[in-house]
Scaffold this motif. Structure first.
Motif, PDB file in Angstrom:
ATOM      1  N   VAL A  47      18.184  42.754  16.330  1.00 58.61           N
ATOM      2  CA  VAL A  47      17.711  43.844  15.461  1.00 58.61           C
ATOM      3  C   VAL A  47      17.835  45.183  16.189  1.00 58.61           C
ATOM      4  CG1 VAL A  47      15.713  44.798  14.247  1.00 58.61           C
ATOM      5  CG2 VAL A  47      16.234  42.367  14.061  1.00 58.61           C
ATOM      6  N   ARG A  48      17.460  45.202  17.467  1.00 57.20           N
ATOM      7  CA  ARG A  48      17.563  46.453  18.241  1.00 57.20           C
ATOM      8  C   ARG A  48      19.010  46.922  18.314  1.00 57.20           C
ATOM      9  NH1 ARG A  48      18.920  47.008  23.226  1.00 57.20           N
ATOM     10  NH2 ARG A  48      18.470  44.850  23.774  1.00 57.20           N
ATOM     11  N   VAL A  49      19.930  46.017  18.621  1.00 56.94           N
ATOM     12  CA  VAL A  49      21.342  46.370  18.757  1.00 56.94           C
ATOM     13  C   VAL A  49      21.943  46.747  17.404  1.00 56.94           C
ATOM     14  CG1 VAL A  49      23.635  45.429  19.320  1.00 56.94           C
ATOM     15  CG2 VAL A  49      21.695  45.032  20.853  1.00 56.94           C
ATOM     16  N   HIS A  50      21.698  45.929  16.397  1.00 50.40           N
ATOM     17  CA  HIS A  50      22.315  46.145  15.079  1.00 50.40           C
ATOM     18  C   HIS A  50      21.818  47.415  14.391  1.00 50.40           C
ATOM     19  CE1 HIS A  50      24.176  45.320  11.241  1.00 50.40           C
ATOM     20  NE2 HIS A  50      23.004  45.261  10.637  1.00 50.40           N
ATOM     21  N   THR A  51      20.552  47.747  14.577  1.00 49.08           N
ATOM     22  CA  THR A  51      19.985  48.893  13.844  1.00 49.08           C
ATOM     23  C   THR A  51      19.976  50.189  14.654  1.00 49.08           C
ATOM     24  OG1 THR A  51      17.711  48.384  14.525  1.00 49.08           O
ATOM     25  CG2 THR A  51      18.518  47.373  12.466  1.00 49.08           C
ATOM     26  N   ALA A  52      20.513  50.161  15.852  1.00 47.41           N
ATOM     27  CA  ALA A  52      20.538  51.376  16.684  1.00 47.41           C
ATOM     28  C   ALA A  52      21.199  52.517  15.911  1.00 47.41           C
ATOM     29  CB  ALA A  52      21.288  51.103  17.985  1.00 47.41           C
ATOM     30  N   GLY A  53      20.483  53.614  15.796  1.00 45.79           N
ATOM     31  CA  GLY A  53      21.001  54.788  15.096  1.00 45.79           C
ATOM     32  C   GLY A  53      20.763  54.805  13.597  1.00 45.79           C
ATOM     33  N   MET A  54      20.229  53.739  13.038  1.00 46.84           N
ATOM     34  CA  MET A  54      19.945  53.702  11.596  1.00 46.84           C
ATOM     35  C   MET A  54      18.623  54.410  11.324  1.00 46.84           C
ATOM     36  SD  MET A  54      20.854  49.848  10.374  1.00 46.84           S
ATOM     37  CE  MET A  54      22.484  49.166  10.552  1.00 46.84           C
ATOM     38  N   ALA A  55      18.581  55.173  10.246  1.00 44.06           N
ATOM     39  CA  ALA A  55      17.348  55.870   9.870  1.00 44.06           C
ATOM     40  C   ALA A  55      16.254  54.874   9.502  1.00 44.06           C
ATOM     41  CB  ALA A  55      17.621  56.823   8.709  1.00 44.06           C
ATOM     42  N   ASP A  56      16.627  53.828   8.773  1.00 45.37           N
ATOM     43  CA  ASP A  56      15.659  52.802   8.374  1.00 45.37           C
ATOM     44  C   ASP A  56      16.152  51.449   8.884  1.00 45.37           C
ATOM     45  OD1 ASP A  56      13.699  51.228   7.225  1.00 45.37           O
ATOM     46  OD2 ASP A  56      14.554  51.324   5.212  1.00 45.37           O
ATOM     47  N   PRO A  57      15.572  50.957   9.987  1.00 43.50           N
ATOM     48  CA  PRO A  57      16.044  49.682  10.525  1.00 43.50           C
ATOM     49  C   PRO A  57      15.586  48.466   9.732  1.00 43.50           C
ATOM     50  CG  PRO A  57      14.241  50.505  11.844  1.00 43.50           C
ATOM     51  CD  PRO A  57      14.557  51.566  10.825  1.00 43.50           C
ATOM     52  N   ASP A  58      14.631  48.613   8.835  1.00 41.15           N
ATOM     53  CA  ASP A  58      14.114  47.467   8.083  1.00 41.15           C
ATOM     54  C   ASP A  58      14.907  47.281   6.798  1.00 41.15           C
ATOM     55  OD1 ASP A  58      12.627  45.284   7.481  1.00 41.15           O
ATOM     56  OD2 ASP A  58      10.750  46.344   7.142  1.00 41.15           O
ATOM     57  N   ARG A  59      16.156  46.918   6.968  1.00 38.95           N
ATOM     58  CA  ARG A  59      17.063  46.738   5.831  1.00 38.95           C
ATOM     59  C   ARG A  59      16.864  45.350   5.232  1.00 38.95           C
ATOM     60  NH1 ARG A  59      21.650  50.502   6.682  1.00 38.95           N
ATOM     61  NH2 ARG A  59      22.726  49.119   5.247  1.00 38.95           N
ATOM     62  N   SER A  60      17.038  45.229   3.943  1.00 37.03           N
ATOM     63  CA  SER A  60      16.739  43.964   3.259  1.00 37.03           C
ATOM     64  C   SER A  60      17.627  42.816   3.709  1.00 37.03           C
ATOM     65  CB  SER A  60      16.839  44.144   1.743  1.00 37.03           C
ATOM     66  OG  SER A  60      18.173  44.462   1.366  1.00 37.03           O
ATOM     67  N   GLU A  61      18.844  43.101   4.151  1.00 40.65           N
ATOM     68  CA  GLU A  61      19.729  42.005   4.561  1.00 40.65           C
ATOM     69  C   GLU A  61      19.374  41.427   5.929  1.00 40.65           C
ATOM     70  OE1 GLU A  61      21.992  45.718   5.940  1.00 40.65           O
ATOM     71  OE2 GLU A  61      20.934  45.156   4.132  1.00 40.65           O
ATOM     72  N   ILE A  62      18.518  42.094   6.679  1.00 38.25           N
ATOM     73  CA  ILE A  62      18.080  41.569   7.973  1.00 38.25           C
ATOM     74  C   ILE A  62      17.004  40.523   7.722  1.00 38.25           C
ATOM     75  CG2 ILE A  62      16.967  42.110  10.165  1.00 38.25           C
ATOM     76  CD1 ILE A  62      18.276  44.886   9.988  1.00 38.25           C
ATOM     77  N   VAL A  63      17.333  39.264   8.022  1.00 38.14           N
ATOM     78  CA  VAL A  63      16.401  38.169   7.744  1.00 38.14           C
ATOM     79  C   VAL A  63      16.106  37.305   8.972  1.00 38.14           C
ATOM     80  CG1 VAL A  63      16.920  38.061   5.269  1.00 38.14           C
ATOM     81  CG2 VAL A  63      18.222  36.640   6.864  1.00 38.14           C
ATOM     82  N   ILE A  64      16.618  37.666  10.139  1.00 39.24           N
ATOM     83  CA  ILE A  64      16.288  36.886  11.333  1.00 39.24           C
ATOM     84  C   ILE A  64      14.791  36.954  11.604  1.00 39.24           C
ATOM     85  CG2 ILE A  64      16.723  38.716  13.028  1.00 39.24           C
ATOM     86  CD1 ILE A  64      17.911  36.427  14.835  1.00 39.24           C
ATOM     87  N   ASP A  65      14.158  38.039  11.159  1.00 39.31           N
ATOM     88  CA  ASP A  65      12.703  38.168  11.300  1.00 39.31           C
ATOM     89  C   ASP A  65      11.988  37.145  10.422  1.00 39.31           C
ATOM     90  OD1 ASP A  65      13.822  39.697   9.191  1.00 39.31           O
ATOM     91  OD2 ASP A  65      12.097  41.032   9.104  1.00 39.31           O
ATOM     92  N   GLU A  66      12.524  36.874   9.239  1.00 36.32           N
ATOM     93  CA  GLU A  66      11.958  35.825   8.378  1.00 36.32           C
ATOM     94  C   GLU A  66      12.133  34.453   9.019  1.00 36.32           C
ATOM     95  OE1 GLU A  66      11.597  38.999   5.510  1.00 36.32           O
ATOM     96  OE2 GLU A  66      13.282  38.489   6.763  1.00 36.32           O
ATOM     97  N   VAL A  67      13.260  34.225   9.655  1.00 37.19           N
ATOM     98  CA  VAL A  67      13.499  32.942  10.316  1.00 37.19           C
ATOM     99  C   VAL A  67      12.452  32.732  11.408  1.00 37.19           C
ATOM    100  CG1 VAL A  67      15.130  31.565  11.668  1.00 37.19           C
ATOM    101  CG2 VAL A  67      15.969  32.980   9.775  1.00 37.19           C
ATOM    102  N   ALA A  68      12.268  33.740  12.254  1.00 38.96           N
ATOM    103  CA  ALA A  68      11.290  33.630  13.341  1.00 38.96           C
ATOM    104  C   ALA A  68       9.877  33.426  12.791  1.00 38.96           C
ATOM    105  CB  ALA A  68      11.347  34.873  14.231  1.00 38.96           C
ATOM    106  N   GLY A  69       9.502  34.206  11.786  1.00 39.32           N
ATOM    107  CA  GLY A  69       8.161  34.086  11.208  1.00 39.32           C
ATOM    108  C   GLY A  69       7.937  32.769  10.501  1.00 39.32           C
ATOM    109  N   GLN A  70       8.944  32.308   9.763  1.00 34.86           N
ATOM    110  CA  GLN A  70       8.816  31.034   9.052  1.00 34.86           C
ATOM    111  C   GLN A  70       8.704  29.877  10.023  1.00 34.86           C
ATOM    112  OE1 GLN A  70       8.708  30.383   5.363  1.00 34.86           O
ATOM    113  NE2 GLN A  70       7.701  28.829   6.576  1.00 34.86           N
ATOM    114  N   TRP A  71       9.495  29.891  11.082  1.00 39.36           N
ATOM    115  CA  TRP A  71       9.410  28.819  12.077  1.00 39.36           C
ATOM    116  C   TRP A  71       8.076  28.859  12.804  1.00 39.36           C
ATOM    117  CZ3 TRP A  71      14.925  28.588  14.662  1.00 39.36           C
ATOM    118  CH2 TRP A  71      15.838  28.089  13.722  1.00 39.36           C
ATOM    119  N   LEU A  72       7.546  30.060  13.046  1.00 43.30           N
ATOM    120  CA  LEU A  72       6.222  30.164  13.662  1.00 43.30           C
ATOM    121  C   LEU A  72       5.173  29.524  12.750  1.00 43.30           C
ATOM    122  CD1 LEU A  72       4.367  31.165  15.913  1.00 43.30           C
ATOM    123  CD2 LEU A  72       4.346  33.411  14.796  1.00 43.30           C
ATOM    124  N   ALA A  73       5.246  29.798  11.458  1.00 41.80           N
ATOM    125  CA  ALA A  73       4.313  29.192  10.510  1.00 41.80           C
ATOM    126  C   ALA A  73       4.455  27.665  10.486  1.00 41.80           C
ATOM    127  CB  ALA A  73       4.540  29.764   9.107  1.00 41.80           C
TER     128      ALA A  73
END
Length: 166
Positions: free
Chosen positions: A59-85
């Motif tokens: 996420v840090r590498v991919h969103t570097a320089g983006m005004a809004d890094p929380d783009r809807s197509e970024i879902v690795i955060d959902e993977v991490a959160g879902q596996w944690l649950a």
């Protein structure tokens, strides 16, 4: 970097519409159940740590320089959160000595539904992390949602099972 993007969109799951976050969580759920079946709680825990570390990097590498890094197509955060649950019921089943191929549906279904609830609702620490509006916040809000979902899953399991044991 192309690898960071591939990880961020979780090999294309983030490109599914509508609701890419739900699609990402659903793909994570299926993969998490498969990982549990192969190596039970220890392998799922290892995979969760690995995807979380990879997520912070990607996420840090991919969103570097983006005004809004929380783009809807970024879902690795959902993977991490879902596996944690999923770790919470997985640990309980592992502790009880159930075989790896056993992951009763109320456990994984509750983890999925609670995760989606907390990820969308964004209460307390989930919302605070989401309001960071940076790459770290993209990952952290879903990790908090996963933690809350795991705890809620175990509370629901206790609320259901304890009266049955009395």
């Amino acid at each position: 970097m192309i690898m960071a993007r591939i990880l961020c969109i979780w090999f294309g799951a983030g490109l599914l519409r509508p609701a890419p976050g739900t699609w990402g969580s659903a793909v994570a759920l299926v993969l998490g159940l498969l990982i549990h079946r192969i190596g039970h709680f220890p392998l799922l825990a290892l995979a969760t740590v690995a995807v979380t570390l990879a997520g912070f990097w990607a996420v840090r590498v991919h969103t570097a320089g983006m005004a809004d890094p929380d783009r809807s197509e970024i879902v690795i955060d959902e993977v991490a959160g879902q596996w944690l649950a999923l770790l919470f019921p997985s640990f309980g089943f592992w502790l009880m000595g159930l075989p790896a191929e056993t992951f009763p549906y109320p456990g994984w279904l509750a983890a999925f539904l609670f995760f989606r609830l907390f990820d969308i609702w964004k209460p307390w620490l989930v919302g605070r992390a989401d309001r960071r509006h940076d790459a770290r916040g993209v990952m952290e809000d879903d990790l908090w949602a996963g933690l809350f979902a795991g705890i809620a899953t175990m509370i629901a399991a206790a609320a259901f099972h304890i009266p049955m044991m009395l």
